[in-house]
Design a protein around this motif. Structure first.
Motif, PDB file in Angstrom:
ATOM      1  N   LEU A  43       0.838  -1.195   0.000  1.00  0.00           N
ATOM      2  CA  LEU A  43       0.000   0.000   0.000  1.00  0.00           C
ATOM      3  C   LEU A  43       0.875   1.249   0.000  1.00  0.00           C
ATOM      4  CD1 LEU A  43      -2.353  -1.165   2.880  1.00  0.00           C
ATOM      5  CD2 LEU A  43      -2.844  -1.288   0.445  1.00  0.00           C
ATOM      6  N   CYS A  44       0.478   2.232  -0.797  1.00  0.00           N
ATOM      7  CA  CYS A  44       1.115   3.551  -0.767  1.00  0.00           C
ATOM      8  C   CYS A  44       0.198   4.452   0.033  1.00  0.00           C
ATOM      9  CB  CYS A  44       1.257   4.114  -2.172  1.00  0.00           C
ATOM     10  SG  CYS A  44       2.169   3.047  -3.280  1.00  0.00           S
ATOM     11  N   PHE A  45       0.764   5.317   0.860  1.00  0.00           N
ATOM     12  CA  PHE A  45      -0.099   6.189   1.647  1.00  0.00           C
ATOM     13  C   PHE A  45       0.555   7.530   1.891  1.00  0.00           C
ATOM     14  CE2 PHE A  45       2.450   3.862   4.680  1.00  0.00           C
ATOM     15  CZ  PHE A  45       2.770   4.787   5.652  1.00  0.00           C
ATOM     16  N   ARG A  46      -0.287   8.507   2.218  1.00  0.00           N
ATOM     17  CA  ARG A  46       0.163   9.858   2.552  1.00  0.00           C
ATOM     18  C   ARG A  46       0.026  10.065   4.048  1.00  0.00           C
ATOM     19  NH1 ARG A  46      -1.583  14.158  -1.907  1.00  0.00           N
ATOM     20  NH2 ARG A  46      -1.354  12.802  -3.685  1.00  0.00           N
ATOM     21  N   SER A  55       5.661   6.970   1.063  1.00  0.00           N
ATOM     22  CA  SER A  55       5.611   5.947   2.101  1.00  0.00           C
ATOM     23  C   SER A  55       4.958   4.672   1.574  1.00  0.00           C
ATOM     24  CB  SER A  55       4.827   6.456   3.303  1.00  0.00           C
ATOM     25  OG  SER A  55       5.444   7.594   3.836  1.00  0.00           O
ATOM     26  N   ILE A  56       5.494   3.553   2.018  1.00  0.00           N
ATOM     27  CA  ILE A  56       5.016   2.242   1.587  1.00  0.00           C
ATOM     28  C   ILE A  56       4.748   1.386   2.821  1.00  0.00           C
ATOM     29  CG2 ILE A  56       5.634   0.110   0.373  1.00  0.00           C
ATOM     30  CD1 ILE A  56       5.294   2.377  -1.570  1.00  0.00           C
ATOM     31  N   LYS A  57       3.603   0.722   2.819  1.00  0.00           N
ATOM     32  CA  LYS A  57       3.305  -0.282   3.847  1.00  0.00           C
ATOM     33  C   LYS A  57       3.217  -1.625   3.146  1.00  0.00           C
ATOM     34  CE  LYS A  57       0.205   0.224   7.157  1.00  0.00           C
ATOM     35  NZ  LYS A  57      -1.096   0.329   7.847  1.00  0.00           N
ATOM     36  N   GLY A  69       8.021   1.556   5.141  1.00  0.00           N
ATOM     37  CA  GLY A  69       9.242   2.222   4.696  1.00  0.00           C
ATOM     38  C   GLY A  69       8.875   3.640   4.314  1.00  0.00           C
ATOM     39  N   ASP A  70       9.465   4.625   4.983  1.00  0.00           N
ATOM     40  CA  ASP A  70       9.108   6.013   4.680  1.00  0.00           C
ATOM     41  C   ASP A  70      10.287   6.978   4.841  1.00  0.00           C
ATOM     42  OD1 ASP A  70       9.342   6.021   7.427  1.00  0.00           O
ATOM     43  OD2 ASP A  70       7.316   6.722   7.814  1.00  0.00           O
ATOM     44  N   GLU A  71      11.495   6.457   4.789  1.00  0.00           N
ATOM     45  CA  GLU A  71      12.674   7.284   5.012  1.00  0.00           C
ATOM     46  C   GLU A  71      13.120   8.078   3.789  1.00  0.00           C
ATOM     47  OE1 GLU A  71      12.334   4.167   5.922  1.00  0.00           O
ATOM     48  OE2 GLU A  71      12.939   3.975   8.004  1.00  0.00           O
ATOM     49  N   PHE A  72      12.765   7.616   2.598  1.00  0.00           N
ATOM     50  CA  PHE A  72      13.318   8.192   1.376  1.00  0.00           C
ATOM     51  C   PHE A  72      12.243   8.852   0.521  1.00  0.00           C
ATOM     52  CE2 PHE A  72      16.054   4.637   2.587  1.00  0.00           C
ATOM     53  CZ  PHE A  72      17.277   5.277   2.651  1.00  0.00           C
ATOM     54  N   ASP A  73      12.679   9.666  -0.432  1.00  0.00           N
ATOM     55  CA  ASP A  73      11.772  10.299  -1.387  1.00  0.00           C
ATOM     56  C   ASP A  73      11.572   9.408  -2.609  1.00  0.00           C
ATOM     57  OD1 ASP A  73      11.429  12.550   0.167  1.00  0.00           O
ATOM     58  OD2 ASP A  73      13.059  13.638  -0.787  1.00  0.00           O
ATOM     59  N   ASN A  78      11.839   2.946  -0.509  1.00  0.00           N
ATOM     60  CA  ASN A  78      11.027   2.687   0.681  1.00  0.00           C
ATOM     61  C   ASN A  78      10.441   1.280   0.666  1.00  0.00           C
ATOM     62  OD1 ASN A  78      11.469   5.120   1.980  1.00  0.00           O
ATOM     63  ND2 ASN A  78       9.806   6.137   0.915  1.00  0.00           N
ATOM     64  N   LYS A  79      10.070   0.791  -0.500  1.00  0.00           N
ATOM     65  CA  LYS A  79       9.556  -0.575  -0.579  1.00  0.00           C
ATOM     66  C   LYS A  79      10.676  -1.570  -0.256  1.00  0.00           C
ATOM     67  CE  LYS A  79       6.935  -3.744  -3.491  1.00  0.00           C
ATOM     68  NZ  LYS A  79       6.380  -3.965  -4.847  1.00  0.00           N
ATOM     69  N   SER A  80      11.875  -1.299  -0.738  1.00  0.00           N
ATOM     70  CA  SER A  80      13.009  -2.169  -0.425  1.00  0.00           C
ATOM     71  C   SER A  80      13.267  -2.202   1.077  1.00  0.00           C
ATOM     72  CB  SER A  80      14.268  -1.696  -1.161  1.00  0.00           C
ATOM     73  OG  SER A  80      14.121  -1.845  -2.552  1.00  0.00           O
ATOM     74  N   ILE A  81      13.254  -1.040   1.702  1.00  0.00           N
ATOM     75  CA  ILE A  81      13.459  -0.965   3.156  1.00  0.00           C
ATOM     76  C   ILE A  81      12.356  -1.747   3.876  1.00  0.00           C
ATOM     77  CG2 ILE A  81      13.385   0.610   5.139  1.00  0.00           C
ATOM     78  CD1 ILE A  81      16.045   0.651   3.635  1.00  0.00           C
ATOM     79  N   ALA A  82      11.116  -1.578   3.436  1.00  0.00           N
ATOM     80  CA  ALA A  82      10.000  -2.287   4.070  1.00  0.00           C
ATOM     81  C   ALA A  82      10.170  -3.801   3.925  1.00  0.00           C
ATOM     82  CB  ALA A  82       8.669  -1.823   3.480  1.00  0.00           C
TER      83      ALA A  82
END
Length: 93
Positions: A43-46, A55-57, A69-73, A78-82
């Motif tokens: 999921l992408c969210f604001r 941000s990615i969940k 994952g929400d550290e990067f622009d 962010n998906k990789s981090i998640a």
């Protein structure tokens, strides 16, 4: 004259910046390959502020484990981090 040779560091930065999206996609592809296609919900969210966000969940359907994952622009990063966080969570349980 006004001509200058670019510094080696500036040249390397330009090369890395041009190739980074391909590298990021390759990393993401490797991480995604560790899961079955129907195993994850992404999921992408604001944020509540309404700002543009990348941000990615990721939800692991079999266990219900959720990571963000929400550290990067970058949604790719962010998906990789998640996914890395998810792997860590699954291995620790």
């Amino acid at each position: 004259s006004g001509d200058r040779c670019p510094s080696p560091l500036a040249t390397l930065n330009r090369i890395f910046a041009a190739q980074m999206p391909d590298f990021d996609r390759a990393v993401l592809g490797s991480l995604e390959s560790l899961f079955a296609p129907d195993e994850l919900e992404v999921l992408c969210f604001r944020p509540d502020t309404g700002e543009l966000s990348h941000s990615i969940k990721v939800i692991h359907k079999p266990t219900g484990t959720e990571v963000v994952g929400d550290e990067f622009d970058s949604q790719i990063m962010n998906k990789s981090i998640a996914l890395i966080r998810l792997l860590s969570e699954l291995r620790s349980n």
